[in-house]
Design a protein around this motif. Structure first.
Motif, PDB file in Angstrom:
ATOM      1  N   PRO A 122       0.827  -1.210   0.000  1.00 24.14           N
ATOM      2  CA  PRO A 122       0.000   0.000   0.000  1.00 24.14           C
ATOM      3  C   PRO A 122       0.860   1.257   0.000  1.00 24.14           C
ATOM      4  O   PRO A 122       1.920   1.304   0.618  1.00 24.14           O
ATOM      5  CB  PRO A 122      -0.826  -0.125   1.290  1.00 24.14           C
ATOM      6  N   SER A 177      -3.035   4.607  -1.486  1.00 25.83           N
ATOM      7  CA  SER A 177      -4.068   3.985  -0.660  1.00 25.83           C
ATOM      8  C   SER A 177      -4.525   4.946   0.424  1.00 25.83           C
ATOM      9  O   SER A 177      -5.684   4.940   0.832  1.00 25.83           O
ATOM     10  CB  SER A 177      -3.519   2.714   0.003  1.00 25.83           C
ATOM     11  N   SER A 180      -8.247   6.969  -0.293  1.00 26.58           N
ATOM     12  CA  SER A 180      -7.493   6.905  -1.550  1.00 26.58           C
ATOM     13  C   SER A 180      -7.866   8.014  -2.533  1.00 26.58           C
ATOM     14  O   SER A 180      -7.068   8.371  -3.400  1.00 26.58           O
ATOM     15  CB  SER A 180      -7.703   5.541  -2.214  1.00 26.58           C
ATOM     16  N   LEU A 194      -5.239   1.602   7.681  1.00 27.70           N
ATOM     17  CA  LEU A 194      -5.399   1.264   6.273  1.00 27.70           C
ATOM     18  C   LEU A 194      -6.652   0.427   6.053  1.00 27.70           C
ATOM     19  O   LEU A 194      -6.807  -0.635   6.651  1.00 27.70           O
ATOM     20  CB  LEU A 194      -4.177   0.488   5.790  1.00 27.70           C
ATOM     21  N   ALA A 243      -7.917  -1.139   0.572  1.00 27.31           N
ATOM     22  CA  ALA A 243      -6.757  -0.412   0.080  1.00 27.31           C
ATOM     23  C   ALA A 243      -5.500  -1.234   0.186  1.00 27.31           C
ATOM     24  O   ALA A 243      -4.518  -0.988  -0.497  1.00 27.31           O
ATOM     25  CB  ALA A 243      -6.582   0.885   0.872  1.00 27.31           C
ATOM     26  N   ALA A 244      -5.504  -2.238   1.062  1.00 27.67           N
ATOM     27  CA  ALA A 244      -4.319  -3.076   1.246  1.00 27.67           C
ATOM     28  C   ALA A 244      -3.989  -3.876   0.003  1.00 27.67           C
ATOM     29  O   ALA A 244      -2.896  -4.426  -0.129  1.00 27.67           O
ATOM     30  CB  ALA A 244      -4.523  -4.006   2.445  1.00 27.67           C
TER      31      ALA A 244
END
Length: 213
Positions: free
Chosen positions: A53, A121, A151, A199, A203-204
């Protein structure tokens, strides 16, 4: 009374010596280490083929009184800029670069400086509200207020205030540089850890869509 020419030369030499006396030598304090390789490489695929990310680090703002390279020295409620000691960059830049270094240690790929084409991210913004020598307490204090954005760069995911206090054994350039380095590393590690824990799961899997803010 008429003065001898030699006396005038002596007087002129004395005056020029007083007027031309140099001030204290400027000392620039190094508080940043080498930039890690991951900061130069960008997002890299993991063993599972996914990309790490990306944390995009925008320019950090600094309170007006602190927005300078001169080290601020606080004596109680009075603060003044040193005429001798200077950080290697202004506090905002120092924090930005410290977070870049810390992000690598948290499994994030830092993007700094950001561009209109940057994909990330998470996006990070911040304000440095204190980075100064506290003379009475014999310490260097750093306080940074941060916000994390999604993001798209348009929705706030969270905010936090991060603090560090590094003791000073003596009040000299070397001790201030060491304490400043420790305070920056401490706060940057806190911020990077917070970003990694914040996070979003989606998004990871990779960088988000473009966000040019």
């Amino acid at each position: 009374m008429k003065r001898h020419p030699m006396m005038w030369l002596v007087l002129l030499a004395a005056l020029s010596g007083c007027m031309g006396k140099p001030g204290p030598a400027e000392q620039y304090l190094r508080v940043l280490g080498h930039e890690p390789e991951c900061a130069k490489a960008g997002a890299q695929p993991t063993a599972q083929g996914k990309h790490t990310p990306v944390l995009a680090i925008r320019s950090f703002k600094t309170l007006d009184a602190l927005d300078r390279q001169g080290v601020m020295v606080a004596e109680g409620k009075v603060m003044q800029a040193s005429q001798r000691w200077y950080w290697e960059a202004a506090p905002g830049k120092l924090v930005e670069q410290s977070v870049v270094r810390a992000a690598c240690g948290e499994g994030l790929s830092p993007a700094w400086p950001v561009r209109s084409t940057t994909e990330a991210s998470l996006w990070l913004t911040g304000l440095v509200s204190d980075f100064s020598v506290h003379a009475r307490e014999m310490s260097v204090v750093l306080i940074v207020e941060c916000q994390l954005w999604d993001s798209s760069g348009g929705a706030v995911l969270g905010s936090g205030t991060f603090k560090a206090r590094a003791p000073l054994p003596v009040l000299d350039a070397g001790a201030v540089a060491d304490a400043g380095e420790k305070a920056l590393a401490d706060v940057a590690a806190q911020i990077a850890r917070w970003a990694r824990q914040s996070l979003p799961t989606v998004a990871a899997l990779g960088g988000g869509p473009k966000a040019g803010k």
